[in-house]
Design an enzyme around this catalytic site. Structure first.
Site, short mmCIF file in Angstrom:
data_model
loop_
_atom_site.label_atom_id
_atom_site.label_comp_id
_atom_site.label_asym_id
_atom_site.label_seq_id
_atom_site.Cartn_x
_atom_site.Cartn_y
_atom_site.Cartn_z
N ASN A 10 0.92 -1.21 0.09
CA ASN A 10 -0.11 0.19 -0.06
C ASN A 10 0.87 1.21 0.06
O ASN A 10 1.40 1.39 0.87
CB ASN A 10 -0.77 -0.02 1.23
CG ASN A 10 -1.58 1.11 1.33
OD1 ASN A 10 -1.76 1.88 0.62
ND2 ASN A 10 -2.40 1.34 2.52
N LYS A 12 0.13 4.27 -0.23
CA LYS A 12 -0.53 5.54 0.33
C LYS A 12 -0.31 6.60 -0.61
O LYS A 12 -0.22 6.45 -1.82
CB LYS A 12 0.14 5.79 1.73
CG LYS A 12 -0.01 4.56 2.55
CD LYS A 12 0.28 4.63 4.01
CE LYS A 12 0.20 3.38 4.66
NZ LYS A 12 0.19 3.41 6.27
N HIS A 99 -9.31 1.67 4.90
CA HIS A 99 -8.33 1.64 5.47
C HIS A 99 -8.30 2.57 6.80
O HIS A 99 -8.94 3.60 6.70
CB HIS A 99 -7.09 2.12 4.68
CG HIS A 99 -5.81 2.18 5.03
ND1 HIS A 99 -5.32 3.22 5.98
CD2 HIS A 99 -4.69 1.23 5.23
CE1 HIS A 99 -4.04 2.75 6.46
NE2 HIS A 99 -3.55 1.60 5.90
N GLU A 101 -6.65 4.85 8.01
CA GLU A 101 -6.36 6.46 7.46
C GLU A 101 -7.37 7.05 6.88
O GLU A 101 -7.70 8.34 7.01
CB GLU A 101 -4.91 6.47 6.63
CG GLU A 101 -3.84 6.12 7.39
CD GLU A 101 -2.77 5.74 6.79
OE1 GLU A 101 -2.42 5.59 5.46
OE2 GLU A 101 -1.68 5.38 7.19
N GLU A 171 -5.45 -4.59 10.44
CA GLU A 171 -4.19 -3.69 10.75
C GLU A 171 -4.35 -3.05 12.01
O GLU A 171 -5.16 -1.96 12.10
CB GLU A 171 -4.21 -2.58 9.57
CG GLU A 171 -4.06 -3.18 8.15
CD GLU A 171 -3.46 -2.36 7.32
OE1 GLU A 171 -2.28 -2.69 6.66
OE2 GLU A 171 -4.12 -1.11 7.10
N GLY A 177 2.81 2.08 10.67
CA GLY A 177 3.77 3.14 10.54
C GLY A 177 4.48 3.87 11.77
O GLY A 177 5.28 4.71 11.89
N SER A 215 3.43 -2.13 10.22
CA SER A 215 5.05 -2.30 10.35
C SER A 215 5.61 -3.58 10.05
O SER A 215 6.59 -4.03 10.72
CB SER A 215 5.53 -1.89 11.68
OG SER A 215 4.99 -0.56 12.18
#
Ligand code: PGA
Length: 257
Positions: A10, A12, A99, A101, A171, A177, A215
């Site tokens: 991904n 992003k 997702h 985010e 996730e 991240g 991660s």
């Protein structure tokens, strides 16, 4: 042949069109070394580039499938800045939905995600639904409750027939991240729970991949993939360099029987 692992990247909001093409050309060279191995054939590789790169990556690699990072649930019309499943369908086979985010920064609700999933299925895309808990939810013992709620609301009203084609990515938000991945043991417990929930919803076996994301990188990917119910990885930061992403693919090949 059923794939053993799905290794997905991904990107992003990273990479221009030319950077995306350079990445795929570089990865193609690395992957071509592996192409005749029967183990390699059991690995599915998916990249989720930004919208602007989707068309330029279509058909660029015999080894890589392409997916969109998002899409809107309406088919067309006055929705400035959005793209639809009809548009995605011409250039990609997969789409990431929900997702964290998107949920946290752009305020997507479970009801939006539910509509997006329905549209993705209607247009023959394979959605990869992302779910996971915050650090606060984990620390207060609410992980399973959150996962159950997300699955229930996101999948509401979608037929078991369609849901058999759903990919899921677990996730944990605290691991995205941050450089701090969930331990294989923690991730496995949630994956087993997701599988069980899906089997309750479907009233039958769920055998599509459940990917772990947060991660994941070359030095922890094998331990994660060794777990029984972890069938793949959704990789953010470590998918941005072709050689690092390739290292993860190579490590996963070693685990295929
Ligand atoms: P990360 O991101 O690998 O950089 O933690 C994963 C994701 O957000 O999909």
């Amino acid at each position: 042949m059923k794939e053993k692992f799905v290794i997905a990247g991904n990107w992003k909001m990273n990479k221009t069109v030319s950077e995306s093409i350079a990445f795929v050309e570089g990865l193609n060279i690395l992957l071509s070394i592996k192409k005749d191995s029967s183990r390699f054939k059991k690995i599915k590789i998916i990249l989720f580039p930004p919208f602007t790169s989707l068309y330029s990556l279509k058909g660029k690699s015999p080894y890589i499938s392409i997916g969109s990072q998002n899409m809107f649930y309406e088919e067309k019309g006055a929705f400035t800045g959005e793209i639809s499943s009809r548009m995605v369908k011409e250039v990609a086979g997969y789409v990431l939905i929900g997702h964290s985010e998107r949920r946290e920064i752009f305020g997507e609700k479970d009801s939006d995600i539910n509509r997006k999933l329905k549209t993705a299925f209607d247009f023959g895309l394979t959605p990869m639904l992302c779910i996971g808990e915050t650090l606060k939810e984990r620390e207060s013992g609410k992980t399973f409750e959150k996962i159950e709620k997300q699955l229930k609301e996101d999948l509401n009203g979608i037929s078991p027939e369609k849901l058999k084609g759903l990919y899921i990515a677990y996730e944990p938000i605290w691991a995205i991240g941050t450089g701090r991945n969930a331990t294989p043991d923690i991730a496995e417990k949630v994956h087993a729970f997701i599988k069980m929930q899906m089997e309750i919803i479907l009233h039958s076996k769920y055998d599509l991949p459940i990917l772990y994301g947060g991660s994941a990188k070359p030095d922890n990917c094998k331990d994660l993939l060794n777990e029984k119910d972890i069938n793949g990885l959704l990789i953010g930061g470590a998918s941005l360099k072709a050689d690092t992403f390739f290292d993860i693919i190579e490590n996963s090949i070693e685990l295929v029987e």
